[in-house]
Scaffold this motif. Structure first.
Motif, PDB file in Angstrom:
ATOM      1  N   VAL A 126      11.782  49.137  13.477  1.00 24.92           N
ATOM      2  CA  VAL A 126      11.710  49.109  14.932  1.00 24.92           C
ATOM      3  C   VAL A 126      13.022  48.611  15.528  1.00 24.92           C
ATOM      4  N   ALA A 148       6.531  42.107  16.259  1.00 26.37           N
ATOM      5  CA  ALA A 148       6.801  43.071  15.193  1.00 26.37           C
ATOM      6  C   ALA A 148       6.616  42.444  13.817  1.00 26.37           C
ATOM      7  N   PHE A 409       3.327  48.303  17.228  1.00 27.59           N
ATOM      8  CA  PHE A 409       4.019  48.508  15.957  1.00 27.59           C
ATOM      9  C   PHE A 409       3.079  48.938  14.831  1.00 27.59           C
TER      10      PHE A 409
END
Length: 450
Positions: A126, A148, A409
């Motif tokens: 990411v 995340a 995510f």
């Protein structure tokens, strides 16, 4: 003094309310025309374009696009101990808050011998954007990275604008926050060009890039590998860039300029309401601060507090622009029922409830990025230490969007596992449906097994 919008005695639909409530103008579509050449430039020229664009938009040509590990270590070593402690508290609180969001895998027996498992799989890589305009936001590093990490993402990349005052690197407090979170892939790239780099990847330009990449343990001509998801707040150009790359990568939302609405009645403390409205006005001249109240007396008292307090603030000019702009104002309503309707129509990024029975009123709200209940839950608590995320939907998108959380995510993957008996029992109904849709090969894919 905040401008007044008097809705007392009026019965308006949500659509009608949307036309009369204060709202910042956010022409993302218009901005897209300006950022498309930037995206294409980065896509075609990689690091060379990133340096040119850094010089053009940030006033500095970064020598190091990938921040060297030594700069991250030095920034953490030089970090003010009080700021480090505050960041560590923020990280711990956010880990706890985001861990509670993790979904659980389930296995459901649909029929004898036939099960469906619900798996939740994090994306691999990411890109997290951290702004660097009028203020420095190490808290945004925490909000993006912790969510995340809790989700289980393997590779985190952070991009933040190069700063002329710091040798073309991001602000050292940003770098220190990255180091504190063990994020070592950090880029001195800002704005729409950062979104392009994250979405498309970028090739090296020169020997400095090659050395930085080699020092990070990566060989080859790739400066930055493309990511799977891009998240993080930013200005209208960042929002437009995220819209443009959506589909190439996933995005969290098109975050616009910050906004706060305070729903308050006569029991609210005017000084609390005033300083909370001011706290968001401090961000940007285009920030929105809206008071929704059934008490004209409270509105008058809040105006007096604002007039008294703004001149004494560090960012008084910025704050005056925000509070006097078309995006800010006081909405007078008949009662709390209408106040709730107005709050839902507005769909604030941050909504404070300062009323008697604040928890009850908060429970009636449908549309808000985050709700802050009572006089001791101000928005800045959520900005830093509450354990909630401060990357939230703006511009009324709270009607359908959520704040940044672990689900940004994580992907849902359904696993279907049927045995021979279970499939055979469903062959007849499946054949009927496939035939009704004129897809006979679908039915044959089942019946050929028997």
């Amino acid at each position: 003094m905040l401008k007044r919008i008097d809705l007392r005695g009026q019965t308006l639909s949500p659509a009608e309310l949307a036309t009369v409530l204060p709202r910042a103008a956010l022409d993302v579509e218009g901005a897209m025309a300006q950022i498309r050449p930037v995206l294409e430039d980065v896509r075609s020229r990689g690091a060379a374009a990133l340096r040119d664009l850094g010089e053009r938009f940030d006033g500095v040509r970064p020598e190091h696009l990938r921040v060297p590990a030594a700069a991250l270590r030095d920034a953490l070593a030089d970090l003010d101990p009080a700021v480090r402690e505050a960041l560590e508290i923020s990280i711990a609180h956010n880990r706890a808050g985001h861990t509670a969001q993790l979904p659980r895998e389930t296995t459901t027996e649909i029929t004898g011998g036939g099960v469906v498992r619900q798996r939740w799989v994090p994306v691999r890589r990411v890109g997290l954007y951290v702004p660097g305009g009028l203020a420095v936001y190490p808290s945004s590093v925490v909000m993006n990275a912790v969510a995340a990490q809790v989700a289980g993402v393997e590779e985190l990349v952070i991009a933040s604008p190069p700063q002329k005052d710091f040798g073309g690197l991001p602000h050292p407090v940003i770098l220190a926050a990255c180091a504190l979170l063990d994020v070592d892939e950090v880029y001195a790239v800002g704005g729409a060009q950062a979104v392009a780099m994250l979405a498309y990847g970028a090739q090296v330009e020169n020997d400095v890039d090659r050395a930085d990449v080699a020092a990070a343990g990566t060989a080859g001509e790739t400066l930055c590998e493309a990511v799977d998801v891009v998240t993080g707040p930013g200005n209208i150009y960042v929002a437009a860039a995220k819209r443009a790359v959506m589909g190439t990568v996933g995005i969290d939302a098109e975050a616009g300029t910050t906004e706060i609405a305070v729903l308050a009645d006569a029991t609210a403390e005017p000084a609390y309401v005033a300083v909370d409205l001011m706290s968001q006005a401090e961000h940007d001249p285009a920030a929105a601060s809206v008071l929704i109240t059934d008490s004209p007396e409270l509105a008058d008292a809040v105006d007096r507090e604002i007039d008294r307090r703004v001149p004494a603030t560090k960012h008084a000019e910025r704050m005056r622009s925000a509070l006097s702009g078309p995006q800010s104002g006081t909405v007078l309503v008949t009662d709390l029922d209408q106040a709730v309707a107005v709050a839902d129509a507005y769909g604030a990024e941050h909504l404070e409830i300062q009323t008697a029975d604040a928890a009850d009123v908060a429970g009636r709200i449908r549309n808000a990025g985050a709700i802050f209940v009572g006089p001791y839950s101000p928005v800045p608590l959520g900005d830093y230490l509450a354990g909630s995320n401060h990357v939230l939907p703006t511009g009324g998108t709270a009607r359908f969007a959520s704040g940044l959380n672990v689900m940004a995510f994580i992907k849902s993957v359904q696993v279907i596992d049927y045995d021979e008996t279970a499939l055979k029992e469903l062959a007849g109904p499946l054949t009927a449906l496939a035939t009704s849709e004129d897809l006979p090969a679908h039915a044959e894919a089942v019946n050929a097994r028997f």
